[in-house]
Scaffold this motif. Structure first.
Motif, PDB file in Angstrom:
ATOM      1  N   LYS A 158       0.587  -0.641  -0.266  1.00 48.96           N
ATOM      2  CA  LYS A 158      -0.109   0.270  -0.119  1.00 48.96           C
ATOM      3  C   LYS A 158       0.303   0.788  -0.180  1.00 48.96           C
ATOM      4  O   LYS A 158       0.416   2.634   0.110  1.00 48.96           O
ATOM      5  N   TYR A 159       2.263   1.015  -0.124  1.00 47.14           N
ATOM      6  CA  TYR A 159       3.106   1.850   0.382  1.00 47.14           C
ATOM      7  C   TYR A 159       3.568   2.668  -1.189  1.00 47.14           C
ATOM      8  O   TYR A 159       4.491   3.878  -1.007  1.00 47.14           O
ATOM      9  N   GLN A 160       3.008   2.680  -2.352  1.00 49.10           N
ATOM     10  CA  GLN A 160       3.160   3.249  -3.222  1.00 49.10           C
ATOM     11  C   GLN A 160       2.169   4.746  -3.219  1.00 49.10           C
ATOM     12  O   GLN A 160       2.702   5.978  -3.840  1.00 49.10           O
ATOM     13  N   ASP A 161       1.101   4.684  -2.051  1.00 48.75           N
ATOM     14  CA  ASP A 161       0.291   5.618  -1.730  1.00 48.75           C
ATOM     15  C   ASP A 161       1.150   6.638  -1.100  1.00 48.75           C
ATOM     16  O   ASP A 161       1.298   6.456   0.081  1.00 48.75           O
ATOM     17  N   LEU A 162       1.992   8.078  -1.496  1.00 48.99           N
ATOM     18  CA  LEU A 162       2.484   8.659  -0.976  1.00 48.99           C
ATOM     19  C   LEU A 162       1.880   8.933   0.321  1.00 48.99           C
ATOM     20  O   LEU A 162       2.101   9.747   0.797  1.00 48.99           O
ATOM     21  N   SER A 163       0.476   9.576   0.326  1.00 47.95           N
ATOM     22  CA  SER A 163      -0.246  10.657   1.167  1.00 47.95           C
ATOM     23  C   SER A 163      -0.687   9.360   2.409  1.00 47.95           C
ATOM     24  O   SER A 163      -0.919  10.127   3.434  1.00 47.95           O
TER      25      SER A 163
ATOM     26  N   SER B  93       8.510   5.935  -0.903  1.00 45.47           N
ATOM     27  CA  SER B  93       7.889   5.986   0.124  1.00 45.47           C
ATOM     28  C   SER B  93       8.708   6.056   1.573  1.00 45.47           C
ATOM     29  O   SER B  93       8.679   6.147   1.997  1.00 45.47           O
ATOM     30  N   ASN B  94      10.144   5.420   1.070  1.00 48.62           N
ATOM     31  CA  ASN B  94      11.392   5.151   1.907  1.00 48.62           C
ATOM     32  C   ASN B  94      11.704   6.708   2.039  1.00 48.62           C
ATOM     33  O   ASN B  94      11.975   7.546   3.743  1.00 48.62           O
ATOM     34  N   LEU B  95      11.698   7.971   1.232  1.00 48.76           N
ATOM     35  CA  LEU B  95      11.885   9.369   1.542  1.00 48.76           C
ATOM     36  C   LEU B  95      10.851   9.822   2.396  1.00 48.76           C
ATOM     37  O   LEU B  95      11.317  10.791   3.598  1.00 48.76           O
TER      38      LEU B  95
ATOM     39  N   ARG C  95      19.595   4.609  -5.239  1.00 45.36           N
ATOM     40  CA  ARG C  95      18.909   5.799  -6.724  1.00 45.36           C
ATOM     41  C   ARG C  95      18.246   6.479  -4.718  1.00 45.36           C
ATOM     42  O   ARG C  95      17.851   7.870  -4.191  1.00 45.36           O
ATOM     43  N   PHE C  96      18.027   5.284  -3.907  1.00 43.35           N
ATOM     44  CA  PHE C  96      16.844   6.072  -2.361  1.00 43.35           C
ATOM     45  C   PHE C  96      18.793   6.451  -1.757  1.00 43.35           C
ATOM     46  O   PHE C  96      18.236   7.625  -1.542  1.00 43.35           O
ATOM     47  N   ILE C  97      19.792   5.570  -1.784  1.00 42.94           N
ATOM     48  CA  ILE C  97      21.451   6.459  -1.341  1.00 42.94           C
ATOM     49  C   ILE C  97      21.361   7.965  -0.940  1.00 42.94           C
ATOM     50  O   ILE C  97      21.694   9.061  -1.026  1.00 42.94           O
ATOM     51  N   ASP C  98      21.022   8.111  -3.023  1.00 45.37           N
ATOM     52  CA  ASP C  98      21.456   9.144  -3.209  1.00 45.37           C
ATOM     53  C   ASP C  98      20.751  10.250  -3.763  1.00 45.37           C
ATOM     54  O   ASP C  98      20.739  11.619  -2.762  1.00 45.37           O
ATOM     55  N   GLU C  99      19.312   9.659  -3.767  1.00 44.95           N
ATOM     56  CA  GLU C  99      18.519  10.909  -3.215  1.00 44.95           C
ATOM     57  C   GLU C  99      17.699  11.443  -1.992  1.00 44.95           C
ATOM     58  O   GLU C  99      17.611  11.970  -1.126  1.00 44.95           O
ATOM     59  N   LEU C 100      18.464  10.287  -0.630  1.00 48.34           N
ATOM     60  CA  LEU C 100      18.383  10.543   0.625  1.00 48.34           C
ATOM     61  C   LEU C 100      19.318  11.805   0.897  1.00 48.34           C
ATOM     62  O   LEU C 100      19.797  12.593   1.913  1.00 48.34           O
TER      63      LEU C 100
END
Length: 443
Positions: free
Chosen positions: A106-111, A142-144, A188-193
Motif C-alpha cells: 500500500k505504500y506506493q500511495d505516498l499520502s 515512500s522511504n524518502l 537511487r534511494f541513497i543518492d536522493e536521501l
C-alpha cells in the motif's frame, strides 16, 4: 550553548552496572553534543548555571524527574505499524503472505505513507526512542517520506530500502523486477536521501537492506554488499530468526544463513542482524570475528523466534547486542516494554518452561539478565550497532536524552538503584516528559 539540564539521572557504566549522576549540570553545545557534565562542587558550576538561566536555555528537573539516554531501536519495520498486534498467532510465513506483504504494498500511495510514518515516528519519540533503525518498503519514494517524517519529528532514522527479488519466494505484486532492479532502486534511494539531508535538521542515514535470505537472489546480495562498501553504509537483515528461515538456508544452500550472508559480503562491523534465536557457536564465532551486531527483539521472538535468545551467552561470546521492538512482529513501540520482556525471557530460559522435566535439567543455568543489562542493550549496545557516539551521557557524545518522571511509592526510602529499577519496570508513555535529539526538543 544549545541547552543545559540540571538534575539527576542514569547512564550505563558497563554491561552490568549503571552510573548515577547526582544533581549535575549537563551542558550541550551548539553542535548538539554534550560539552560538559559538571558537579555542584566544580568551579564553573555556578557561572554556567547562571549563563544558562540568562540565555533561557536551562531545564531544571523536579525532585522525582530523571534524565536517561535516549533509546535506540535497532530493528523496526516502519510500514508494518498499522498491523501492530495483529495476527501474532500465525506462523511466520503465513503472517508475511496474508498480512505483511499486502500492507507493505500500500505504500506506493505516498499520502498513506506520510500519514502512517508521521504517526509512527511521533509515537516512538514519545516513548523515548531517539534513534530507530528502520526497514522501509521496496518503494524509494515512500522511504524518502519516512526520512522526512523522522526529520519533522526530530528523530534520527537509519532507513532501509528493502530489497526482495526472488520470484519464487515473494508475491508477484510486491517484488523487485530483478537483482539489477533491487540494486538500482537502492542506489537511487541513497543518492536522493543524500540530497534530502542537505536541508534536514536531523540527518537520516540510508541502510543496505536485503529483507532476508529467502527473499533475495545471491546476485542481489552481492550487489548490495558492493553498494554498502562503495558508500560505507550500515547493513541490516534477519538471521536465524525461526526454524522456517533456518531450514530454508540449509535446504537450498546446504549452509547456515549467516554463512551465506557472509560469503556474499554482508557481514561486517556495520551489520545488524535481527533476532538470531537459532544462532549456534559457529555463527557466533563468525559474528564475533566480523563485528556483527545482533538485534534482540524479545517480544517478537516470543511469537516468531522459535526460541529464547541467550543474551548472556552471546555477550560472553563478545558479540554486540542491541534491542529492537520489531514492529509489527512485536506489538509494542515501547522500548521499556522490550527491556522488561528481555528480562522475563531470560528468566524463562534459566528456569525452563516444561515442568515435566526435572527442575535441575529443564533450564539453562546463568541465563538471567538484570534491568541494568537490558538498559545497556537499549542504549550502549544500540549505539555500538550504528557506530555513532550516542547512547551514553558523557562529554563528546550526542545529546540524545529523555526526561522521565518517576512515580514514587511513599512507603519506604528508595536508593538510587531502587529508583532505576522502578524506572525500567514502571515507566509509561505519560511519564516521559521531554525528549531531546542532539539537544533539540522532540517532545
Amino acid at each position: 550553548m544549545r541547552l543545559a539540564i540540571k538534575g539527576s539521572g542514569y547512564t550505563s557504566a558497563s554491561k552490568t552496572e549503571i552510573e548515577f549522576l547526582n544533581q549535575v549540570l549537563i551542558v550541550v553545545n551548539d553542535q548538539g553534543k554534550i560539552e560538559k557534565i559538571i558537579n555542584q562542587h566544580d568551579d564553573d558550576y555556578a557561572s554556567l548555571l547562571q549563563l544558562a538561566k540568562s540565555q533561557n536555555k536551562l531545564v531544571e528537573l523536579s525532585e522525582n524527574q530523571y534524565f536517561l539516554p535516549g533509546f535506540i531501536d535497532t530493528h523496526i519495520h516502519a510500514p508494518q505499524w498499522p498491523n501492530a498486534g495483529l495476527a501474532l498467532d500465525k506462523p511466520l510465513n503465513e503472517w508475511l503472505n496474508e498480512y505483511t506483504f499486502p500492507l507493505e504494498a500500500k505504500y506506493q500511495d505516498l499520502s498513506f505513507s506520510e500519514k502512517v510514518y508521521d504517526n509512527l515516528t511521533k509515537n516512538l519519540v514519545d516513548f523515548g526512542t531517539t534513534t530507530a533503525v528502520y526497514f522501509g518498503t521496496i518503494y524509494p519514494e515512500s522511504n524518502l517520506v519516512l526520512a522526512k517524517m523522522c526529520n519533522k519529528n526530530r528523530q534520527r532514522g537509519l532507513i532501509g530500502q528493502v530489497a526482495m527479488d526472488d520470484p519464487d519466494m515473494n508475491p508477484e505484486y510486491y517484488l523487485d523486477k530483478s537483482a539489477a532492479d533491487s540494486i538500482a532502486k537502492t542506489k537511487r534511494f541513497i543518492d536522493e536521501l543524500k540530497q534530502q539531508n542537505q536541508t534536514n535538521v536531523i540527518k537520516q542515514t540510508p541502510v543496505i537492506t536485503p529483507r532476508f535470505l529467502p527473499s533475495c537472489s545471491l546476485e542481489a546480495l552481492r550487489g548490495l554488499a558492493n553498494l554498502a562498501n562503495q558508500y560505507d553504509l550500515p547493513i541490516q537483515s534477519h538471521c536465524s530468526e525461526s526454524n522456517w528461515e533456518n531450514g530454508y538456508a540449509l535446504e537450498k544452500y546446504g549452509k547456515r544463513d549467516a554463512t551465506v550472508l557472509d560469503e556474499c559480503g554482508l557481514m561486517n562491523n556495520r551489520s545488524i542482524m535481527a533476532h538470531g534465536t537459532l544462532l549456534n557457536d559457529s555463527d557466533l564465532n563468525l559474528f564475533e570475528t566480523n563485528g556483527v551486531t545482533v538485534s534482540h527483539c524479545p517480544i517478537s521472538n516470543v511469537y516468531f523466534g522459535d526460541g529464547i535468545l541467550p543474551v548472556k551467552r552471546i555477550l560472553n561470546h563478545h558479540v554486540n547486542l542491541g534491542l529492537g521492538t520489531d514492529i509489527s512482529g512485536g506489538f509494542s513501540p515501547s522500548m521499556y516494554d522490550n527491556v522488561k520482556q528481555s528480562i522475563l525471557s531470560s528468566q524463562q530460559l534459566q528456569s525452563g518452561v516444561d515442568t515435566r522435566i526435572d527442575a535441575q535439567k529443564r533450564g539453562v543455568p546463568d541465563s538471567r539478565i538484570t534491568a541494568k543489562t537490558a538498559f545497556y542493550l537499549a542504549t550502549v549496545g544500540g549505539a555500538k550497532a550504528i557506530n555513532l557516539p550516542t547512547g551514553e551521557l558523557k562529554p563528546g557524545y550526542l545529546a540524545d536524552l529523555q526526561i522521565v518522571e518517576n512515580q514514587p511509592k511513599p512507603f519506604q526510602p528508595a536508593t538510587s538503584d531502587d529508583i532505576f529499577e522502578n524506572l525500567m519496570y514502571a515507566t509509561t508513555q505519560n511519564d516521559i516528559k521531554a525528549v531531546y535529539v542532539e539537544g533539540l526538543q522532540a517532545k
